[in-house]
Design an enzyme around this catalytic site. Sequence first.
Site, PDB file in Angstrom:
ATOM      1  N   ASN A 184      -3.829   8.907   6.687  1.00 34.82           N
ATOM      2  CA  ASN A 184      -5.129   8.287   7.564  1.00 34.82           C
ATOM      3  C   ASN A 184      -6.135   7.482   6.653  1.00 34.82           C
ATOM      4  O   ASN A 184      -6.416   6.439   7.247  1.00 34.82           O
ATOM      5  CB  ASN A 184      -5.672   9.642   8.192  1.00 34.82           C
ATOM      6  CG  ASN A 184      -4.895  10.464   9.052  1.00 34.82           C
ATOM      7  OD1 ASN A 184      -4.098   9.799   9.820  1.00 34.82           O
ATOM      8  ND2 ASN A 184      -5.291  11.745   8.937  1.00 34.82           N
ATOM      9  N   ILE A 185      -6.092   7.855   5.472  1.00 31.59           N
ATOM     10  CA  ILE A 185      -6.988   7.002   4.652  1.00 31.59           C
ATOM     11  C   ILE A 185      -6.224   5.413   4.566  1.00 31.59           C
ATOM     12  O   ILE A 185      -6.908   4.671   4.525  1.00 31.59           O
ATOM     13  CB  ILE A 185      -7.489   7.682   3.357  1.00 31.59           C
ATOM     14  CG1 ILE A 185      -8.626   8.499   3.423  1.00 31.59           C
ATOM     15  CG2 ILE A 185      -7.680   6.638   2.277  1.00 31.59           C
ATOM     16  CD1 ILE A 185      -9.860   7.974   3.514  1.00 31.59           C
TER      17      ILE A 185
ATOM     18  N   HIS B 150       0.888  -1.220  -0.027  1.00 34.88           N
ATOM     19  CA  HIS B 150      -0.190  -0.055   0.051  1.00 34.88           C
ATOM     20  C   HIS B 150       0.919   1.202   0.079  1.00 34.88           C
ATOM     21  O   HIS B 150       1.874   1.672   0.911  1.00 34.88           O
ATOM     22  CB  HIS B 150      -0.886   0.192   1.223  1.00 34.88           C
ATOM     23  CG  HIS B 150      -1.649   1.480   1.095  1.00 34.88           C
ATOM     24  ND1 HIS B 150      -2.800   1.654   0.461  1.00 34.88           N
ATOM     25  CD2 HIS B 150      -1.664   2.190   1.660  1.00 34.88           C
ATOM     26  CE1 HIS B 150      -3.303   2.670   0.745  1.00 34.88           C
ATOM     27  NE2 HIS B 150      -2.734   3.420   1.445  1.00 34.88           N
ATOM     28  N   PHE B 151       0.893   2.155  -0.856  1.00 31.35           N
ATOM     29  CA  PHE B 151       1.350   3.348  -1.306  1.00 31.35           C
ATOM     30  C   PHE B 151       0.491   4.334  -0.514  1.00 31.35           C
ATOM     31  O   PHE B 151      -0.631   4.631  -0.853  1.00 31.35           O
ATOM     32  CB  PHE B 151       1.596   3.638  -2.545  1.00 31.35           C
ATOM     33  CG  PHE B 151       2.755   3.043  -3.243  1.00 31.35           C
ATOM     34  CD1 PHE B 151       4.008   3.509  -3.488  1.00 31.35           C
ATOM     35  CD2 PHE B 151       2.583   1.636  -3.658  1.00 31.35           C
ATOM     36  CE1 PHE B 151       5.071   2.929  -4.160  1.00 31.35           C
ATOM     37  CE2 PHE B 151       3.426   0.913  -4.401  1.00 31.35           C
ATOM     38  CZ  PHE B 151       4.640   1.569  -4.554  1.00 31.35           C
TER      39      PHE B 151
ATOM     40  N   GLY C 290       1.025   6.177   3.774  1.00 26.03           N
ATOM     41  CA  GLY C 290       0.738   5.969   4.926  1.00 26.03           C
ATOM     42  C   GLY C 290      -0.077   7.009   5.617  1.00 26.03           C
ATOM     43  O   GLY C 290      -0.021   7.116   7.148  1.00 26.03           O
TER      44      GLY C 290
ATOM     45  N   ARG D  60      -3.930   4.035   6.333  1.00 23.81           N
ATOM     46  CA  ARG D  60      -3.946   3.293   7.577  1.00 23.81           C
ATOM     47  C   ARG D  60      -5.208   3.004   8.047  1.00 23.81           C
ATOM     48  O   ARG D  60      -5.573   1.646   8.564  1.00 23.81           O
ATOM     49  CB  ARG D  60      -3.157   4.123   8.790  1.00 23.81           C
ATOM     50  CG  ARG D  60      -1.885   4.343   8.440  1.00 23.81           C
ATOM     51  CD  ARG D  60      -0.826   4.662   9.715  1.00 23.81           C
ATOM     52  NE  ARG D  60      -1.522   5.631  10.573  1.00 23.81           N
ATOM     53  CZ  ARG D  60      -1.498   7.033  10.153  1.00 23.81           C
ATOM     54  NH1 ARG D  60      -1.147   7.535   9.349  1.00 23.81           N
ATOM     55  NH2 ARG D  60      -2.242   7.931  10.888  1.00 23.81           N
ATOM     56  N   GLY D  61      -6.221   3.902   8.004  1.00 26.38           N
ATOM     57  CA  GLY D  61      -7.597   3.710   8.675  1.00 26.38           C
ATOM     58  C   GLY D  61      -8.524   3.004   7.845  1.00 26.38           C
ATOM     59  O   GLY D  61      -9.479   2.541   8.365  1.00 26.38           O
TER      60      GLY D  61
ATOM     61  N   LYS E 258     -20.883   9.321  -5.880  1.00 26.38           N
ATOM     62  CA  LYS E 258     -20.076   9.687  -4.900  1.00 26.38           C
ATOM     63  C   LYS E 258     -19.540  11.061  -4.982  1.00 26.38           C
ATOM     64  O   LYS E 258     -19.675  11.779  -3.888  1.00 26.38           O
ATOM     65  CB  LYS E 258     -19.104   8.640  -4.354  1.00 26.38           C
ATOM     66  CG  LYS E 258     -18.269   8.680  -3.233  1.00 26.38           C
ATOM     67  CD  LYS E 258     -17.200   9.329  -3.022  1.00 26.38           C
ATOM     68  CE  LYS E 258     -16.619   9.547  -2.166  1.00 26.38           C
ATOM     69  NZ  LYS E 258     -15.071   9.899  -2.028  1.00 26.38           N
TER      70      LYS E 258
END
Length: 386
Positions: free
Chosen positions: A13-14, A8-9, A11, A16-17, A214
């Site tokens: 909040n989106i 995953h590029f 790190g 990690r969270g 969205k």
Amino acid sequence: MSDMKAIHFGGGNIGRGFVAEFLHKSGYEVVFVDVMDAIINALQQNKSYTVTEVGTSETKSKTIDNYRAINSKTDEDKVVEEIATADIVTCAVGPNILKFIAPVIAKGIENRKKDSPIAVIACENAIGATDTLRKFIEEKLSDSTKSNIQDKARFANSAIDRIVPMQDENAGLNVKIEKFYEWCVESKPFLPSQPPKIEGVHFVEDLTPFIERKLFTVNTGHATAAYYGYNRGKECIHDVLQDKELNEIVRNTLKETAHLIVNKHEISEEDQNQYVEKIIKRISNPVLKDNVERVGRAPLRKLSRNERFIGPAAHLAEMGAKYDALLGGIEMCLRFQNVEGDDESFELAKILKENSSSDATEKITGLERNHTLFPAVEEVVKKVQA
């Protein structure tokens, strides 16, 4: 130790969270890749972090572990090696950063050690973000890899929806995130095989209705509230929506985008109205304490051609439909200038100051001068420049 691996590029909040939480829950070992020393060091030094869902009377926390972290600035070869043996590559870096992560992903694809193709899914707030990333990756691939790309990688667009509010000051790696989420991914690119197993992901044949609904509801509504709130001296999004007049403005804007969504996609008026109500309820949530400056940041990106304001307004203008409320949001966004900590807001002020109204309109929005919408937006630009 998991035998499934996801790279995953980003790190943030989106990453990690939201993204890593789903990958972790689905049994993947997650390898974070970033260029920010502080984030990578923190991830390397801490074996776990907490994701807390907020937004209802109760809060629920989950521990995320089984991850590693690599700094792609100093350890690019290591990243290439990881991609060569991974099952999935995801990213949440911001649409403008895709071109910078593409070369290392291309090298990883060139060096694939697994028989099965790697799934590449960009998790960005932009239409066709994975297509954009693919274009940048393919520019770096050898001709032989490019001609057999289906054997090496499958690229699927996605639409993500989850609000990450302002984080507590000393949160470290821990992330506070809203309970609601939606993550839709195209299923067609994976045929004839099955799409990757990611718990909570909704695989769909045609992503366009989901992504536009969205972007033109959640993002348009959120941004409209933020820019009006900023210009009226409000602190948080829920403060904006408690103001009767501003609540009405946000609703009128979403009536216009709803008209577009219902007419363009096979979504009924009733479904879209329910979706709008759900979104207004979400962004009105006082528990999120969502700051208007955080939501408003990057105004130039948000005013670009296919984004949350110009995108729907251009479609509506082409249809001969009403877009007055969207023009109001465009004006408020143009007034989001010289905001501390936001480079784009300074750049926006500079463009408006140094250019004629028509040049500024073209530079900021990317609208063609002969487009039906151009004169109306230029009038708004003139008003802001005055």
